[in-house]
Design an enzyme around this catalytic site. Structure first.
Site, short mmCIF file in Angstrom:
data_model
loop_
_atom_site.label_atom_id
_atom_site.label_comp_id
_atom_site.label_asym_id
_atom_site.label_seq_id
_atom_site.Cartn_x
_atom_site.Cartn_y
_atom_site.Cartn_z
N LYS A 41 0.83 -1.21 0.00
CA LYS A 41 0.00 0.00 0.00
C LYS A 41 0.87 1.26 0.00
CE LYS A 41 -3.96 -2.21 0.18
NZ LYS A 41 -3.62 -3.63 0.45
C1 LIG Z 1 -9.65 -3.25 -0.98
C2 LIG Z 1 -9.00 -3.88 0.20
N1 LIG Z 1 -9.70 -3.99 1.35
C3 LIG Z 1 -9.16 -4.54 2.46
C4 LIG Z 1 -7.88 -5.02 2.47
C5 LIG Z 1 -7.34 -5.67 3.70
O1 LIG Z 1 -6.20 -5.04 4.19
P1 LIG Z 1 -5.12 -5.88 5.03
O2 LIG Z 1 -4.36 -6.73 4.10
O3 LIG Z 1 -4.29 -4.80 5.66
O4 LIG Z 1 -5.89 -6.67 6.04
C6 LIG Z 1 -7.11 -4.93 1.31
C7 LIG Z 1 -5.72 -5.45 1.29
O5 LIG Z 1 -5.17 -5.85 0.33
C8 LIG Z 1 -7.68 -4.35 0.16
O6 LIG Z 1 -6.98 -4.27 -0.99
#
Ligand SMILES: Cc1ncc(COP(=O)(O)O)c(C=O)c1O
Length: 384
Positions: free
Chosen positions: A191
């Protein structure tokens, strides 16, 4: 293969890559030596700084974007017997968070040229059981929040912004982080800003923020530091929560990274513009569109391949040239878990068709114009 000659001499270009500077390392070491590894002062410092950066009143730091979405569901009061509308094209966590709270995800279709949740499809999915809509800012572009608000208003439907792809993007001049009743971010290494793993839920609702702070701490209102300060030992667990705490060491990394977030968003936008120019007129690949009333923070750079082009063959050919192409995403309802729960192919026809033709090209702030040209040249070779 002759068209791949020389590929071994060039470095692999991943689809995303974090940047760790000396200042990040120094901040982490300081936190390690500070005596507070978790539940210390850096947590609220990071919450205030990130929320302030996004123009939101409150930030609740948690240990993933998924945890932020789960906190949002709990704070809004999503529960059994209720439905949550989620775009069919997103990471599974956007839908899973509703399932964690016993609710049913209902998948809406997406716009074919942006892959953002399509308000016209949402309108057809609303029932008396709908409690929330998850607006995913796919690839870095905010969803159409005004259209979604119009559908939600007077129906008791909350908007959860899954802004994991879009810190620093604007919707009609408003920043992501202010667009949902709760807005969720991820700090995973691919990210914009990383804390290794981590996330944050932003809101202007002080009561919801307080609830999320309790929820991320097992459902217990006090933590080690507040009990130390009060000289108290007793605590009460008032609801079933989770351990979603983000340690101070990771908050220190987030604070250091935050100072560079705006320049990273600008770098991503510059790289996207280079891609747009280099791909102009290429019949086999069309970049996704950004609506005129929004800016795009470009977590991902996604192209749609023409129908006659075999996406998986292009993917393999790019990989063979050292280019880390990727695919975001297969429709969530087609994962075997959701298939076993009875979701049928055909419920989101645009998402199902487009997802077979999308390809994510490398995008990270340190990419050079030469890197972009290398990717585009390889795409030309691979797609014809
Ligand atoms: C659109 C979206 N929502 C939620 C998440 C979840 O984030 P995390 O991987 O930090 O749990 C991601 C992670 O790739 C994502 O791309």
């Amino acid at each position: 293969m002759p068209d791949r000659e020389g590929a071994i001499d060039v470095p692999f270009l991943p689809y995303g890559k974090q940047e760790i500077a000396d200042a990040d390392i120094k901040a982490v070491v300081e936190a390690l030596c500070s005596g507070w590894l978790t539940t210390g002062p850096r947590v609220s410092e990071f919450e205030k700084a990130f929320a302030g950066h996004c123009d939101a009143k409150e930030g609740v730091a948690v240990n993933s974007g998924t945890a932020a979405l789960h906190c949002a569901m709990r704070a809004i009061g999503v529960g059994a017997g209720q439905e949550v509308i989620v775009p069919a094209i997103t990471f599974a966590a956007s839908a899973n968070a509703a399932v964690y709270e016993g609710a049913t995800p209902v998948f809406a279709d997406v716009e074919s040229d942006t892959l953002l949740i399509d308000p016209a499809s949402v309108a057809t999915k609303i029932t008396t059981r709908t409690r929330a809509i998850v607006a995913v800012d796919y690839a870095g572009q905010p969803a159409d929040y005004d259209a979604l608000r119009e559908l939600a208003k007077d129906r008791g439907i909350a908007i959860i912004a899954d802004a994991c792809h879009a810190p620093g993007a604007l919707y009609k001049g408003r920043k992501t982080g202010t667009l949902g009743d709760v807005s969720c971010f991820s700090f995973h290494p691919v990210k914009h800003l990383t804390t290794c793993e981590g996330g944050m839920a932003l809101t202007d609702d002080v009561a919801m923020a307080a609830h999320m702070r309790v929820f991320r701490n097992h459902g217990i209102a006090s933590d080690h530091r507040s009990r130390e300060a009060a000289g108290a030992h007793a605590y009460d667990m008032a609801e079933l929560g989770y351990n979603y705490r983000l340690p101070d060491v990771q908050c220190a990394l987030g604070l250091a990274q935050l100072t560079r977030l705006s320049s990273w968003v600008a770098a991503r936008q510059r790289i996207a513009a280079l891609y747009d120019d280099a791909l102009a007129g290429m019949a086999e690949a069309t970049p996704l569109k950004t609506h005129k009333d929004r800016t795009n923070a470009h977590h991902l750079y996604v192209v749609k391949l023409a129908e006659h082009v075999d996406r998986d063959r292009v993917f393999a050919r790019l990989r063979a040239e050292g280019i880390g192409a990727n695919v975001h995403y297969a429709p969530v309802h087609l994962h075997s878990y959701y298939q076993k729960r009875g979701y049928k192919r055909g419920l989101a026809p645009v998402a199902e068709a487009v997802s077979r033709q999308v390809l994510t090209l490398p995008m990270f702030p340190a990419m050079t114009e030469a890197d972009v040209n290398r990717v585009v040249a390889a795409l030309h070779r691979a797609a014809v």
